[in-house]
Motif scaffolding. Structure first.
Motif, PDB file in Angstrom:
ATOM      1  N   GLY A  52       0.780  -1.231   0.000  1.00  0.00           N
ATOM      2  CA  GLY A  52       0.000   0.000   0.000  1.00  0.00           C
ATOM      3  C   GLY A  52       0.810   1.278   0.000  1.00  0.00           C
ATOM      4  N   ASN A  53       2.126   1.172   0.136  1.00  0.00           N
ATOM      5  CA  ASN A  53       2.981   2.358   0.100  1.00  0.00           C
ATOM      6  C   ASN A  53       3.697   2.454  -1.238  1.00  0.00           C
ATOM      7  N   LEU A  54       3.869   3.677  -1.712  1.00  0.00           N
ATOM      8  CA  LEU A  54       4.595   3.925  -2.941  1.00  0.00           C
ATOM      9  C   LEU A  54       5.963   4.494  -2.584  1.00  0.00           C
ATOM     10  N   PHE A  55       7.022   3.824  -3.028  1.00  0.00           N
ATOM     11  CA  PHE A  55       8.374   4.318  -2.823  1.00  0.00           C
ATOM     12  C   PHE A  55       8.780   5.132  -4.055  1.00  0.00           C
ATOM     13  N   VAL A  56       9.214   6.348  -3.835  1.00  0.00           N
ATOM     14  CA  VAL A  56       9.490   7.274  -4.939  1.00  0.00           C
ATOM     15  C   VAL A  56      10.940   7.747  -4.892  1.00  0.00           C
ATOM     16  N   CYS A  57      11.657   7.564  -5.992  1.00  0.00           N
ATOM     17  CA  CYS A  57      12.998   8.126  -6.162  1.00  0.00           C
ATOM     18  C   CYS A  57      12.871   9.391  -7.007  1.00  0.00           C
ATOM     19  N   ASP A  58      13.229  10.521  -6.431  1.00  0.00           N
ATOM     20  CA  ASP A  58      13.212  11.785  -7.176  1.00  0.00           C
ATOM     21  C   ASP A  58      14.638  12.053  -7.644  1.00  0.00           C
ATOM     22  N   PHE A  59      15.019  11.335  -8.672  1.00  0.00           N
ATOM     23  CA  PHE A  59      16.397  11.335  -9.168  1.00  0.00           C
ATOM     24  C   PHE A  59      16.795  12.668  -9.772  1.00  0.00           C
ATOM     25  N   SER A  60      15.919  13.256 -10.560  1.00  0.00           N
ATOM     26  CA  SER A  60      16.264  14.467 -11.304  1.00  0.00           C
ATOM     27  C   SER A  60      15.804  15.752 -10.634  1.00  0.00           C
ATOM     28  N   GLY A  61      15.015  15.632  -9.573  1.00  0.00           N
ATOM     29  CA  GLY A  61      14.482  16.828  -8.917  1.00  0.00           C
ATOM     30  C   GLY A  61      15.191  17.133  -7.613  1.00  0.00           C
ATOM     31  N   THR A  62      14.575  16.700  -6.510  1.00  0.00           N
ATOM     32  CA  THR A  62      15.125  17.012  -5.189  1.00  0.00           C
ATOM     33  C   THR A  62      16.260  16.090  -4.782  1.00  0.00           C
ATOM     34  N   ARG A  63      16.469  15.015  -5.546  1.00  0.00           N
ATOM     35  CA  ARG A  63      17.492  14.010  -5.240  1.00  0.00           C
ATOM     36  C   ARG A  63      17.268  13.384  -3.859  1.00  0.00           C
ATOM     37  N   ARG A  64      16.011  13.150  -3.547  1.00  0.00           N
ATOM     38  CA  ARG A  64      15.631  12.511  -2.293  1.00  0.00           C
ATOM     39  C   ARG A  64      14.673  11.368  -2.612  1.00  0.00           C
ATOM     40  N   ALA A  65      14.449  10.498  -1.627  1.00  0.00           N
ATOM     41  CA  ALA A  65      13.548   9.364  -1.805  1.00  0.00           C
ATOM     42  C   ALA A  65      12.568   9.300  -0.638  1.00  0.00           C
ATOM     43  N   PHE A  66      11.326   8.951  -0.944  1.00  0.00           N
ATOM     44  CA  PHE A  66      10.269   8.971   0.063  1.00  0.00           C
ATOM     45  C   PHE A  66       9.375   7.738  -0.064  1.00  0.00           C
ATOM     46  N   ALA A  67       8.724   7.415   1.038  1.00  0.00           N
ATOM     47  CA  ALA A  67       7.590   6.484   1.026  1.00  0.00           C
ATOM     48  C   ALA A  67       6.347   7.328   1.215  1.00  0.00           C
ATOM     49  N   VAL A  68       5.378   7.192   0.303  1.00  0.00           N
ATOM     50  CA  VAL A  68       4.170   8.006   0.373  1.00  0.00           C
ATOM     51  C   VAL A  68       2.943   7.114   0.316  1.00  0.00           C
ATOM     52  N   THR A  69       1.822   7.656   0.740  1.00  0.00           N
ATOM     53  CA  THR A  69       0.556   6.931   0.671  1.00  0.00           C
ATOM     54  C   THR A  69      -0.015   7.035  -0.740  1.00  0.00           C
ATOM     55  N   MET A  70      -1.055   6.259  -0.995  1.00  0.00           N
ATOM     56  CA  MET A  70      -1.734   6.303  -2.288  1.00  0.00           C
ATOM     57  C   MET A  70      -3.094   6.986  -2.152  1.00  0.00           C
ATOM     58  N   LYS A  71      -3.200   7.922  -1.227  1.00  0.00           N
ATOM     59  CA  LYS A  71      -4.459   8.625  -1.021  1.00  0.00           C
ATOM     60  C   LYS A  71      -4.803   9.507  -2.210  1.00  0.00           C
ATOM     61  N   GLN A  72      -6.071   9.582  -2.481  1.00  0.00           N
ATOM     62  CA  GLN A  72      -6.574  10.426  -3.561  1.00  0.00           C
ATOM     63  C   GLN A  72      -7.344  11.604  -2.944  1.00  0.00           C
ATOM     64  N   PRO A  73      -7.163  12.818  -3.417  1.00  0.00           N
ATOM     65  CA  PRO A  73      -6.375  13.188  -4.604  1.00  0.00           C
ATOM     66  C   PRO A  73      -4.899  13.467  -4.294  1.00  0.00           C
ATOM     67  N   ALA A  74      -4.549  13.677  -3.005  1.00  0.00           N
ATOM     68  CA  ALA A  74      -3.167  14.038  -2.665  1.00  0.00           C
ATOM     69  C   ALA A  74      -2.581  13.015  -1.698  1.00  0.00           C
ATOM     70  N   SER A  75      -1.439  12.466  -2.050  1.00  0.00           N
ATOM     71  CA  SER A  75      -0.785  11.507  -1.163  1.00  0.00           C
ATOM     72  C   SER A  75      -0.032  12.253  -0.069  1.00  0.00           C
ATOM     73  N   GLU A  76       0.388  11.512   0.942  1.00  0.00           N
ATOM     74  CA  GLU A  76       1.105  12.096   2.069  1.00  0.00           C
ATOM     75  C   GLU A  76       2.410  11.346   2.299  1.00  0.00           C
ATOM     76  N   VAL A  77       3.415  12.060   2.800  1.00  0.00           N
ATOM     77  CA  VAL A  77       4.705  11.436   3.103  1.00  0.00           C
ATOM     78  C   VAL A  77       4.577  10.589   4.360  1.00  0.00           C
ATOM     79  N   LYS A  78       5.007   9.331   4.274  1.00  0.00           N
ATOM     80  CA  LYS A  78       5.061   8.484   5.459  1.00  0.00           C
ATOM     81  C   LYS A  78       6.430   8.593   6.119  1.00  0.00           C
ATOM     82  N   TYR A  79       7.472   8.574   5.304  1.00  0.00           N
ATOM     83  CA  TYR A  79       8.827   8.804   5.812  1.00  0.00           C
ATOM     84  C   TYR A  79       9.774   9.054   4.641  1.00  0.00           C
ATOM     85  N   GLU A  80      10.916   9.624   4.944  1.00  0.00           N
ATOM     86  CA  GLU A  80      11.966   9.841   3.948  1.00  0.00           C
ATOM     87  C   GLU A  80      13.059   8.810   4.156  1.00  0.00           C
ATOM     88  N   PHE A  81      13.581   8.278   3.056  1.00  0.00           N
ATOM     89  CA  PHE A  81      14.683   7.327   3.131  1.00  0.00           C
ATOM     90  C   PHE A  81      15.978   8.075   3.473  1.00  0.00           C
TER      91      PHE A  81
END
Length: 370
Positions: free
Chosen positions: A253-282
């Motif tokens: 149920g969590n989406l792990f996101v690598c922001d390689f070209s933007g903030t250069r950070r990685a996060f685990a976020v929820t899949m809530k609609q319409p806006a997801s929320e950060v669960k934690y940062e890697f």
């Protein structure tokens, strides 16, 4: 008839004739067995009553605190290989390095695997055609299939089921490829999503087989969810700490996101609609240097999270994270002569392995998950 049999019959007969005796057990046979096992040491035999009472009390407490426990005998546990239970680590050295024998390949861009151990890769040919191929662990090609001609664009993939692979390519195309019958179907985002930005490009894909979902990341904060029929299910807006989803993976149920070209950070976020929320940062790697950015992420059957990080000077690290919080458990540095771009975990006869795909040199590095 042996002496033990005679004694056993005598004990049972005695218990039947004198029911008020304190030898209490679920059956007479069990009581007789207990006495014989005690070798007629009546110091031990006298304890049988207390032991039975303690067991009955424990049974009642378990039923009260864990009402579903008595049904566990019917539960089948599947998919666990040797070494999965308990702490898992990454082998210190590469177990093998193999060349991917695809003559037409100019670049190989992504890799995916399913629970059966099937491995598929995507890439570009010298004629700017995108393709998908199924390979063996030794790097040999089992099949290769040309996808829609899209010009120069990246192509990435993720298994949805045993035979279905979700694919993105051509800047704004999402598709399903069946490796069994080689059928395929592709759509453009603008064909199914209202008010889709004309300049938006797809950048990553992952799947949620439990819900039959294909999750597509873009060079923006938009994430699109489709089903296996390529019907648009919903759109999610990533938190504003993320600029784009360059690499993604789905787990419980969590989406792990690598922001390689933007903030250069990685996060685990929820899949809530319409806006997801950060669960934690890697947590970023602790190895020397601070200019690390996340490139690829995957999860293993063991539940651990594996992420590929690249440093501005060219160093590469595989980082294993805890199952539930993005904290670093261990780091493995990769030979910088290999420009690794994607990772996946695959089940083999020798246990689960971590596969690393290289850019340009078209090699496959294999690490053991010990």
């Amino acid at each position: 008839m042996g002496a033990c049999s005679v004694r056993r019959r005598t004990l049972i007969s005695w218990h039947q004739q004198v029911p008020s005796r304190t030898l209490m057990s679920s059956t007479y046979n069990a009581t007789a067995d207990c006495i014989l096992a005690a070798q007629n040491d009546w110091t031990d035999v006298r304890c049988i009553t207390d032991v039975c009472k303690a067991v009955d009390l424990l049974r009642e407490e378990v039923k009260r605190d864990s009402p579903g426990m008595e049904n566990l005998s019917g539960v089948k546990i599947r998919g666990l290989s040797a070494g999965v239970i308990g702490k898992v680590g990454i082998s210190e050295d590469v177990e093998s390095t193999v060349d991917l024998h695809i003559r037409e390949a100019m670049y190989i861009t992504d890799i995916t695997s399913n629970e059966d151990g099937t491995v598929a890769i995507t890439g570009m040919t010298s004629a700017c055609q995108t393709y998908i191929a199924v390979i063996t662990m030794g790097g040999s090609r089992q099949q290769r299939n040309i996808l829609p001609r899209t010009g120069w664009s990246s192509v990435t993939c993720s298994f949805l089921s045993q035979y279905l692979i979700a694919v993105i390519c051509g800047g704004n195309q999402v598709g399903i490829f069946n490796i069994k019958d080689r059928s395929r179907r592709f759509i453009r985002l603008s064909d199914v999503i209202m008010n889709c930005p004309t300049n938006q490009r797809v950048s990553s894909v992952t799947t949620d087989p439990v819900n039959d979902h294909i999750i597509v990341g873009c060079d923006s904060r938009d994430v699109y969810v489709f089903n296996s029929k390529l019907e648009h299910v919903k759109t999610i807006k990533l938190p504003d700490v993320i600029q784009q989803a360059t690499g993604i993976a789905m787990y419980k149920g969590n989406l792990f996101v690598c922001d390689f070209s933007g903030t250069r950070r990685a996060f685990a976020v929820t899949m809530k609609q319409p806006a997801s929320e950060v669960k934690y940062e890697f947590t970023k790697p602790t190895a020397g240097g601070s200019n690390w950015y996340p490139r690829s992420v995957c999860t293993g059957q063991n539940g651990y999270i594996y992420m590929l990080w690249k440093e501005g000077g060219g160093r590469l690290l595989i980082v294993q994270y805890t199952k539930d919080g993005g904290q670093i458990e261990l780091e493995r540095e990769v030979d910088r002569t290999h420009d690794v771009i994607a990772i996946t975990a695959v089940q083999t006869k020798q246990g689960e392995k971590l596969l690393l795909l290289t850019w340009g040199t078209n090699k496959l590095l294999r690490y053991g998950l010990t």
